[in-house]
Each structure stands twice: as C-alpha cells, then as structure tokens.
Design an enzyme around this catalytic site. Sequence first.
Site, PDB file in Angstrom:
ATOM      1  N   HIS A   1       0.887  -1.426  -0.043  1.00 26.65           N
ATOM      2  CA  HIS A   1      -0.050  -0.178   0.102  1.00 26.65           C
ATOM      3  C   HIS A   1       0.876   1.325  -0.086  1.00 26.65           C
ATOM      4  O   HIS A   1       1.827   1.338   0.885  1.00 26.65           O
ATOM      5  CB  HIS A   1      -1.177  -0.144   1.236  1.00 26.65           C
ATOM      6  CG  HIS A   1      -1.892   1.063   1.189  1.00 26.65           C
ATOM      7  ND1 HIS A   1      -2.691   1.399   0.225  1.00 26.65           N
ATOM      8  CD2 HIS A   1      -2.188   2.266   2.182  1.00 26.65           C
ATOM      9  CE1 HIS A   1      -3.565   2.429   0.521  1.00 26.65           C
ATOM     10  NE2 HIS A   1      -3.108   2.832   1.498  1.00 26.65           N
TER      11      HIS A   1
ATOM     12  N   HIS B   1      -3.031   9.065   1.338  1.00 27.95           N
ATOM     13  CA  HIS B   1      -2.995   7.804   0.432  1.00 27.95           C
ATOM     14  C   HIS B   1      -4.491   7.806  -0.005  1.00 27.95           C
ATOM     15  O   HIS B   1      -5.355   8.333   0.423  1.00 27.95           O
ATOM     16  CB  HIS B   1      -2.448   6.689   1.315  1.00 27.95           C
ATOM     17  CG  HIS B   1      -3.126   6.496   2.841  1.00 27.95           C
ATOM     18  ND1 HIS B   1      -3.856   5.385   2.851  1.00 27.95           N
ATOM     19  CD2 HIS B   1      -3.265   6.971   3.580  1.00 27.95           C
ATOM     20  CE1 HIS B   1      -4.234   5.417   4.310  1.00 27.95           C
ATOM     21  NE2 HIS B   1      -3.970   6.620   4.772  1.00 27.95           N
TER      22      HIS B   1
ATOM     23  N   CYS C   1      -3.600   3.086  -5.241  1.00 30.90           N
ATOM     24  CA  CYS C   1      -2.979   3.678  -4.420  1.00 30.90           C
ATOM     25  C   CYS C   1      -1.445   4.075  -4.968  1.00 30.90           C
ATOM     26  O   CYS C   1      -0.840   5.062  -4.836  1.00 30.90           O
ATOM     27  CB  CYS C   1      -2.690   3.138  -2.949  1.00 30.90           C
ATOM     28  SG  CYS C   1      -1.795   1.312  -3.019  1.00 30.90           S
TER      29      CYS C   1
END
Length: 261
Positions: A30, A42, A152
């Site tokens: 991530h 994010h 992301c």
Amino acid sequence: MGLLSNKVERNEIKPGDHIYTYRAVFTYSHHGIFVGGSKVVHFRPERNLDSSIESSSELYDPISPQSACPIFPDCGFRQPNSGVVLSCLDCFLRNGSLYCFEYGVTPSVFLAKVRGGTCTTAVSDPPGMVIHRAMYLLQNGFGNYDIFQNNCEDFALYCKTGLLIMEKLGVGGSGQASSVIGAPLAALLSSPLKLLMPSPVGVATVTAGMYCMSRYATDIGVRSDVIKVAVEDLAVNLGWAASHDEAAQESEASNRQLMTL
C-alpha cells in the site's frame, strides 16, 4: 536499499517522499505520500472505508475499520465520497515495515528489481509540489478507485511526477499492477518455447526476461501515452468535472420540482 525492496527507517524519510508498506505477509503493498508531521496522504477504495470485512480481492488495501487514533485527532480525515485519506504514519503502516519508492532509476536498475511497485525511471518533482498535489487531492478527491488503472500507487506516482496516463484501456502506471498482469503474460508467451528449448532453465530464463520487459514497457517513465497535468486541471482531464456538473444539474432540477409541488 536492495533489489527486492527499499526498506528505510522512519528518521530517513522526508516530506514529499513516496512511501509504502506491505500487507498480508508481503502479498501486496500500500502506497502513500509522506507530508511531514508523521502524516501520510493515501488513496483507498472508498466503498471499503466503512466496511468491517477485509477482502483479498482488493489488491491495493482492503480496509478494516480503525478505532479512533489516540495520538492524532485528524487521523482518518477524508472528504465525503472520496477515497483520499489523511492518516498518521502508525495507522498507515499497521505495524508493517517502512519502504521508500525510488525515482529516476536507470533502466538496468529497474529491470534488476525482482518485484514491481518499488521504483520508476520517471523523475520526481520537488517536494513542495508533491505535497501540494497530495493536499489538493485530499480536499478534492482522485476519482474512482480501480485495481489496475487508478490505485494507491497510481495516486502516489501522480503526486510525485504530475504525469497522467491518457490511455485507459490497459493498466495504469502502477508497477504492482503491471507485475500481476506481466507474470502470467510472460508465461503464456514463452510457453511455445518449450517445444524448442528442452532445458527448463532456458524456458525459465526467457520467461523471466519477458516478465521484466513487460514491467518496463508499462513504466510511467518510458510510456508515450503520458502527459503532465496540473493538479488543478486533473478533474477536467479525467472527466470528473463533467460528472460533477451533471450531478449538480440533476440536483438543481430536483429542487425545482420540489418547489413546484
């Protein structure tokens, strides 16, 4: 820094850095932008922000609800209907290790990386511009989350470079997504070579080479279908502005109908 990843300590990262952490025993990573003050901006799947179920099908951050952060009251801030979130570094990492994404690497270094989603040949913009983009998108959103075209890593890559991929039929700029597609594609393309190469080592070598080249071909630093887009113009280029205008018009029409009743 190594061929597999770019693990760093917390005191080594600087505002404007593109950071990432691995989830589910290194199954996926991530990504986000460190903006200073132990805060990270994010991008996450909006539909999972309030979900209590973690789904392995969400390649780029299945969300489990977090209890209120005891340190930072604004941790978890986001605008309504947006997947762009401000989190503290601890909540972003979830006890995972910290890694720093590399920019401006040479083609040889890029190809030597065993795993995608760790570096790019594209050059980063200055930290101030990177933070400006991240904070602007925190207030205005980054469109709809998509595993292969708008995830992301794509968010962090845009914040760092301002580069936008105009061709939406394939994968986005995410190295992780291209790895997911590139590995089976390389195996498929190299399978006829089994008839010509009796040695399994030879077939494996060719397959690995095809996998690396497929990753390199989709890197945002070498693609020809990218343009530099100011963050203030991002909604127009991606068509978000049109959809927002249509929604506003529909809302105005509904209000007029209510007034006439």
